[in-house]
Scaffold this motif. Structure first.
Motif, mmCIF file in Angstrom:
data_model
loop_
_atom_site.group_PDB
_atom_site.id
_atom_site.type_symbol
_atom_site.label_atom_id
_atom_site.label_comp_id
_atom_site.label_asym_id
_atom_site.label_seq_id
_atom_site.Cartn_x
_atom_site.Cartn_y
_atom_site.Cartn_z
ATOM 1 N N VAL A 216 0.344 3.528 17.886
ATOM 2 C CA VAL A 216 1.149 3.806 16.706
ATOM 3 C C VAL A 216 0.893 2.701 15.687
ATOM 4 O O VAL A 216 1.057 1.516 16.005
ATOM 5 N N PRO A 217 0.465 3.015 14.466
ATOM 6 C CA PRO A 217 0.317 1.976 13.448
ATOM 7 C C PRO A 217 1.675 1.412 13.064
ATOM 8 O O PRO A 217 2.677 2.129 13.074
ATOM 9 N N PHE A 218 1.719 0.103 12.740
ATOM 10 C CA PHE A 218 3.036 -0.461 12.456
ATOM 11 C C PHE A 218 3.403 -0.416 10.980
ATOM 12 O O PHE A 218 4.378 -1.027 10.554
ATOM 13 N N VAL A 219 2.651 0.350 10.172
ATOM 14 C CA VAL A 219 3.090 0.623 8.812
ATOM 15 C C VAL A 219 4.335 1.503 8.870
ATOM 16 O O VAL A 219 4.478 2.349 9.757
ATOM 17 N N LYS A 220 5.254 1.276 7.955
ATOM 18 C CA LYS A 220 6.464 2.092 7.903
ATOM 19 C C LYS A 220 6.204 3.302 7.011
ATOM 20 O O LYS A 220 5.935 3.170 5.822
ATOM 21 N N PRO B 135 -0.247 9.928 4.674
ATOM 22 C CA PRO B 135 1.143 10.105 4.223
ATOM 23 C C PRO B 135 2.192 10.053 5.319
ATOM 24 O O PRO B 135 3.367 9.890 5.027
ATOM 25 N N ARG B 136 1.776 10.190 6.592
ATOM 26 C CA ARG B 136 2.770 10.293 7.651
ATOM 27 C C ARG B 136 2.356 9.492 8.871
ATOM 28 O O ARG B 136 1.177 9.187 9.068
ATOM 29 N N LEU B 137 3.322 9.166 9.693
ATOM 30 C CA LEU B 137 3.078 8.347 10.873
ATOM 31 C C LEU B 137 2.519 9.222 11.996
ATOM 32 O O LEU B 137 3.131 10.215 12.384
ATOM 33 N N GLU B 138 1.345 8.836 12.501
ATOM 34 C CA GLU B 138 0.714 9.581 13.575
ATOM 35 C C GLU B 138 0.737 8.780 14.873
ATOM 36 O O GLU B 138 0.569 7.564 14.866
ATOM 37 N N VAL B 139 0.923 9.478 15.972
ATOM 38 C CA VAL B 139 0.970 8.880 17.300
ATOM 39 C C VAL B 139 -0.258 9.370 18.066
ATOM 40 O O VAL B 139 -0.376 10.571 18.357
ATOM 41 N N THR C 102 0.807 -1.220 0.000
ATOM 42 C CA THR C 102 0.000 0.000 0.000
ATOM 43 C C THR C 102 0.838 1.267 0.000
ATOM 44 O O THR C 102 0.374 2.318 -0.451
ATOM 45 N N ARG C 103 2.077 1.201 0.505
ATOM 46 C CA ARG C 103 2.941 2.384 0.452
ATOM 47 C C ARG C 103 3.366 2.720 -0.974
ATOM 48 O O ARG C 103 3.950 3.783 -1.213
ATOM 49 N N ARG C 104 3.081 1.823 -1.916
ATOM 50 C CA ARG C 104 3.414 2.061 -3.322
ATOM 51 C C ARG C 104 2.225 2.612 -4.110
ATOM 52 O O ARG C 104 2.323 2.788 -5.322
#
Length: 336
Positions: free
Chosen positions: A297-301, A249-253, A238-240
């Motif tokens: 925290v989602p574990f998607v990079k 688009p960005r990692l949210e906490v 999915t990151r592609r």
């Protein structure tokens, strides 16, 4: 069960092992002890999904040989000695079975690119070539013409699939197992009338073993990890996708409002989350969706940040599942 092993032995000419194999956590730990010397990874990205990625990277670094079979050169594939390019779902024939036991046909829409091949073809060719190299005669055991023939063998050897075939699925659409005979309609509701043991047995779940790590004065927050709607698992695919990256688009906490006030954090602020194993940088999202004292925290990079650099490699002794959901962390706001 012996009768199941007998059935497969009669079909294959060799008896499958009766002893259970290792689970993933045991395989990874085996890299460090020498029990695991080579690994063949298919359709997984453990150097993003395993807990405590520093620990996982050290373990994979001890392997003598690593093969990865997948669609993309992801984090694990970059460490492989051999990469086998696989075809995607729309590039091959086959079936998918979902969580309601529904077996559904998948039909090839486009040809796979370049050297990519269906998974069954790669497995069969590899088996034949390895057998020839070590001098083992396999006969026609791996001479399949395609996915329908493989599914037919699976149905013959698996009683609850016995009434299914590609041809029937093409005619009738998805069928739910058990479907033991060609005239069986499938089973929309499992245990609709009774249970194999008579009445259902409800057993209260009890946690008998304490978590390996809980919050303390130095690491006062409990970290929980999970998925995002717009990204599957670690985001290898999915990151592609440009549209999905625009949505997330960005990692949210995620931080509870009371904790955010105490830390002086507002939504959108850059924060650092640190555990005893690693750290990541993300953007605060102040929300009551998490309880006070906990963060999500989602574990998607996304970018260089991945939640599993923080998580603990300790695992439950019964299930052998890592403690992804129990990890002590600290949070600090990074001045802009």
């Amino acid at each position: 069960m012996p009768d199941t092993l007998d059935r497969f032995e009669a079909a294959w000419g060799i008896r499958p092992p009766a002893d259970p194999g290792l689970v993933v956590t045991e395989i990874v730990e085996g890299c460090l002890t020498g029990q695991t010397r080579a690994m063949y990874v298919v359709g997984e990205n453990p150097l993003l999904s395993e807990p405590d990625l520093h620990h996982a990277e050290k373990a994979f670094g001890r392997l003598d040989f690593l093969v990865v079979q997948d669609l993309f050169m992801h984090e694990t594939a970059e460490h492989a000695d051999v990469f086998l390019p696989a075809a995607a779902f729309a590039e091959k024939e086959g079936t998918f079975t979902n969580s309601e036991r529904r077996v559904q046909r998948v039909r090839k829409a486009i040809d796979p690119p370049d050297l990519a091949r269906p998974d069954w073809w790669i497995a069969a060719e590899l088996a034949k070539r390895v057998a020839a190299r070590v001098g083992i005669a396999v006969g026609r055991q791996f001479d399949f013409s395609g996915a329908p023939e493989i599914f037919d063998e699976m149905a013959r050897l698996t009683p609850f699939l016995g009434g299914m075939s590609h041809a029937r699925l093409d005619r009738e659409g998805g069928l739910q197992w058990p479907c033991p005979t060609a005239d069986h309609p499938g089973t929309p509701y499992l245990y609709a009338d009774d249970f194999p043991l008579g009445r259902a047995r409800f057993v209260p779940a009890t946690q008998t073993v304490a978590a390996a790590e809980l919050p303390d004065l130095e690491y006062p927050f409990l970290l929980n990890t999970g998925r995002l709607l717009y990204h599957w698992h670690g985001g290898t695919m999915t990151r592609r996708v440009e549209g999905l990256m625009e949505l997330a688009p960005r990692l949210e906490v995620a931080i509870h409002p009371s904790d955010a006030r105490r830390l002086g954090v507002d939504t959108g602020a850059v924060v650092r989350v640190r555990s005893r194993r690693g750290e990541l940088t993300g953007y605060a999202r102040v929300t009551e969706a998490v309880r006070a004292g906990a963060v999500f925290v989602p574990f998607v990079k996304l970018g260089e940040s991945a939640a599993n650099f923080l998580t603990n490699s300790a695992f439950d002794p019964g299930s052998r599942i890592p403690e992804y959901k129990v990890c002590a962390v600290q949070i600090e706001c990074i001045p802009s």
